[in-house]
Design a protein around this motif. Structure first.
Motif, PDB file in Angstrom:
ATOM      1  N   UNK A 346      42.273   2.829 -12.754  1.00  0.00           N
ATOM      2  CA  UNK A 346      42.521   1.977 -11.585  1.00  0.00           C
ATOM      3  C   UNK A 346      41.266   1.238 -11.143  1.00  0.00           C
ATOM      4  N   UNK A 347      40.100   1.866 -11.343  1.00  0.00           N
ATOM      5  CA  UNK A 347      38.858   1.242 -10.925  1.00  0.00           C
ATOM      6  C   UNK A 347      38.188   0.410 -11.993  1.00  0.00           C
ATOM      7  N   UNK A 348      38.770   0.361 -13.188  1.00  0.00           N
ATOM      8  CA  UNK A 348      38.125  -0.342 -14.294  1.00  0.00           C
ATOM      9  C   UNK A 348      38.426  -1.838 -14.280  1.00  0.00           C
ATOM     10  N   UNK A 349      37.541  -2.601 -14.871  1.00  0.00           N
ATOM     11  CA  UNK A 349      37.758  -4.046 -15.016  1.00  0.00           C
ATOM     12  C   UNK A 349      39.035  -4.304 -15.815  1.00  0.00           C
ATOM     13  N   UNK A 361      47.900 -10.546  -7.083  1.00  0.00           N
ATOM     14  CA  UNK A 361      46.731 -10.272  -6.245  1.00  0.00           C
ATOM     15  C   UNK A 361      45.479 -10.530  -7.066  1.00  0.00           C
ATOM     16  N   UNK A 362      44.326 -10.456  -6.428  1.00  0.00           N
ATOM     17  CA  UNK A 362      43.067 -10.637  -7.133  1.00  0.00           C
ATOM     18  C   UNK A 362      42.330  -9.303  -7.164  1.00  0.00           C
ATOM     19  N   UNK A 363      41.463  -9.079  -8.144  1.00  0.00           N
ATOM     20  CA  UNK A 363      40.801  -7.783  -8.276  1.00  0.00           C
ATOM     21  C   UNK A 363      39.848  -7.490  -7.130  1.00  0.00           C
ATOM     22  N   UNK A 364      39.708  -6.199  -6.847  1.00  0.00           N
ATOM     23  CA  UNK A 364      38.715  -5.772  -5.865  1.00  0.00           C
ATOM     24  C   UNK A 364      37.315  -5.785  -6.476  1.00  0.00           C
ATOM     25  N   UNK A 365      37.232  -5.659  -7.791  1.00  0.00           N
ATOM     26  CA  UNK A 365      35.940  -5.697  -8.467  1.00  0.00           C
ATOM     27  C   UNK A 365      35.368  -7.111  -8.453  1.00  0.00           C
ATOM     28  N   UNK A 366      34.062  -7.199  -8.649  1.00  0.00           N
ATOM     29  CA  UNK A 366      33.378  -8.497  -8.627  1.00  0.00           C
ATOM     30  C   UNK A 366      33.389  -9.200  -9.980  1.00  0.00           C
ATOM     31  N   UNK A 367      33.729  -8.478 -11.044  1.00  0.00           N
ATOM     32  CA  UNK A 367      33.552  -9.029 -12.396  1.00  0.00           C
ATOM     33  C   UNK A 367      34.868  -9.398 -13.064  1.00  0.00           C
ATOM     34  N   UNK A 368      35.819  -9.927 -12.306  1.00  0.00           N
ATOM     35  CA  UNK A 368      37.117 -10.292 -12.869  1.00  0.00           C
ATOM     36  C   UNK A 368      36.965 -11.368 -13.942  1.00  0.00           C
ATOM     37  N   UNK A 369      37.878 -11.339 -14.917  1.00  0.00           N
ATOM     38  CA  UNK A 369      37.987 -12.413 -15.906  1.00  0.00           C
ATOM     39  C   UNK A 369      38.784 -13.542 -15.267  1.00  0.00           C
TER      40      UNK A 369
END
Length: 439
Positions: A346-349, A361-369
């Motif tokens: 769940x927390x992985x890119x 939706x958009x990812x919570x992480x900063x490094x989305x593709x």
């Protein structure tokens, strides 16, 4: 992706969200097992959520497939319970937690909603998990602060949603003589009247009662503005002001143009009415996009820009009313090792880039593709990162209201739907704030 730097004052927003509780409160709970370190039964994982509808179910299935590929020896049990906004699921979850029969991991909205679980000692902190998986660097610092309590992290966010979205049918607007979506609450009311008078279509589709609460937060934001809306969630806020009266009066007027059969359907039916050409407008979070564009059987296969268009809800352009779905590690999880393996996905890119394009939706992480996010989702990423964008937390979706405050607002709105009395609604909201906004 990053939280706009113009709003680095996130600690202020976090304090608004929960009266500072997640950051500085000394109230109970917070005792941990081992901070999310590895270990425990990996034979299976029961993942509890409310993702059963089109778009969201597709996204969950995509993460499930990724989990099973990476953990072939662990059985994945999908314990999702239907019901928009998690209303039914959270009631079932509360019973399970009280009876000490927790799932291995459960979905919760980041922010004030998690405070109840933390203070009751029902979920573990995940600091060691974050360290072992290098997650502190992956998320915006301000988001980490939002999901922390007494300096410890308690959930793994998988996405960022925008609550304040207006979905509309361009053909119906044209037939009503409207040149585009309304930009203010006053224009919205005028547009609703035009649709009713000129087309015979439903002006504003609505679903089960929680969708009226969802509508209310957009009307409050649209009429009050970002700063005044955010201030409502600070201790001592004036819910009895003339400005709030005006917003609630507008809400009552808008409700006159909604569907009479609202209580019989959930958000999917209300949103579908727009793309089917039965209703002009629907105010719903951007999870509707995944539903609109997804392929059958879990989506409608509609075309962005043709079958529907979108804009910020009236009066809220320039403000991102956000919420975030996240997953937790319950204390006493029967398959703790499986739960930690699920949280890792769940927390992985990879997991977030599989999940979010389907969920809408958009990812919570900063490094989305970024190449994976098209149409509305490209717009959402750009809006989230736009210089000068303002932030407001969704009270209905767990950012700004605790579960008790959430329930008190729901009760107040439910009574209003029966009596249509704005004064009584405002009085009930004043009481709810006094009873809950004390931190």
């Amino acid at each position: 992706m990053h939280v706009p730097q113009v709003h680095i004052r996130w600690k202020t927003l976090a304090a608004v969200a929960v009266g500072g509780a997640l950051l500085i409160s000394g109230c109970g709970g917070g005792d941990d097992d081992d901070g999310g370190k590895g270990g425990g039964d990996t034979s299976q994982v029961e993942v509890f959520s409310w993702w059963t509808g089109p778009g969201e179910a597709d996204g969950l299935n995509a993460m499930k497939a990724d989990f099973e590929k990476k953990n072939p020896g662990t059985k994945f049990v999908n314990a999702a319970i239907a019901g928009g906004s998690g209303t039914q699921a959270q009631a079932v979850l509360a019973s399970r937690l009280q009876n000490r029969k927790p799932p291995d991991s459960f979905q919760g909205h980041a922010g004030a909603e998690l405070l109840d679980y933390i203070k009751q000692g029902q979920i573990e902190s995940l600091d060691a998990f974050y360290d072992e998986n290098n997650l502190r660097q992956a998320y915006p610092q301000q988001l980490l602060e939002q999901i922390s309590y007494q300096g410890k992290i308690y959930s793994v966010p998988v996405n960022i949603h925008r609550s304040n979205m207006l979905w509309y049918n361009p053909g119906i607007l044209k037939d009503a003589g409207l040149s585009g979506p309304p930009k203010s609450v006053a224009e919205f009311i005028t547009a609703l009247k035009a649709v009713k008078d000129k087309t015979g279509k439903v002006p504003l589709s609505l679903g089960a009662q929680w969708t009226a609460n969802h509508l209310l937060e957009s009307v409050l934001l649209g009429d009050l503005g970002t700063d005044a809306y955010n201030a409502l969630w600070k201790p001592g806020a004036d819910w009895g002001s003339a400005a709030v009266t005006k917003a609630l009066t507008d809400f009552a007027e808008i409700m006159k143009y909604t569907t009479a059969e609202a209580a019989s359907t959930d958000w999917q039916g209300a949103s579908k009415a727009v793309v089917d050409g039965k209703a002009a407008f629907n105010i719903m979070g951007d999870w509707a996009y995944g539903y609109f564009t997804g392929s059958a059987p879990n989506g409608l296969g509609k075309k962005d820009g043709t079958d529907f268009k979108y804009a910020a809800s009236p009066g809220t352009d320039g403000t991102y009313m956000w919420l975030s779905d996240s997953f937790t590690l319950p204390k006493g999880a029967p398959h703790r090792g499986g739960a930690l393996a699920w949280l890792k996905v769940a927390g992985s890119k990879e997991g977030q880039d599989l999940f979010n394009p389907k969920k809408g939706s958009i990812p919570a992480r900063k490094d989305a593709d970024k190449s994976l996010y098209k149409g509305y989702l490209e717009y959402a990423l750009n809006e989230w990162n736009k210089p000068g964008i303002k932030l407001a937390g969704s009270f209905w979706h767990g950012v700004y209201s605790s579960k008790r405050w959430h329930a008190d607002i729901d009760t107040a709105v439910g009574l209003f739907l029966q009596n249509k009395d704005v004064a009584k609604l405002q009085s009930a909201l004043v009481t709810a704030a006094k009873n809950n906004n004390t931190q």
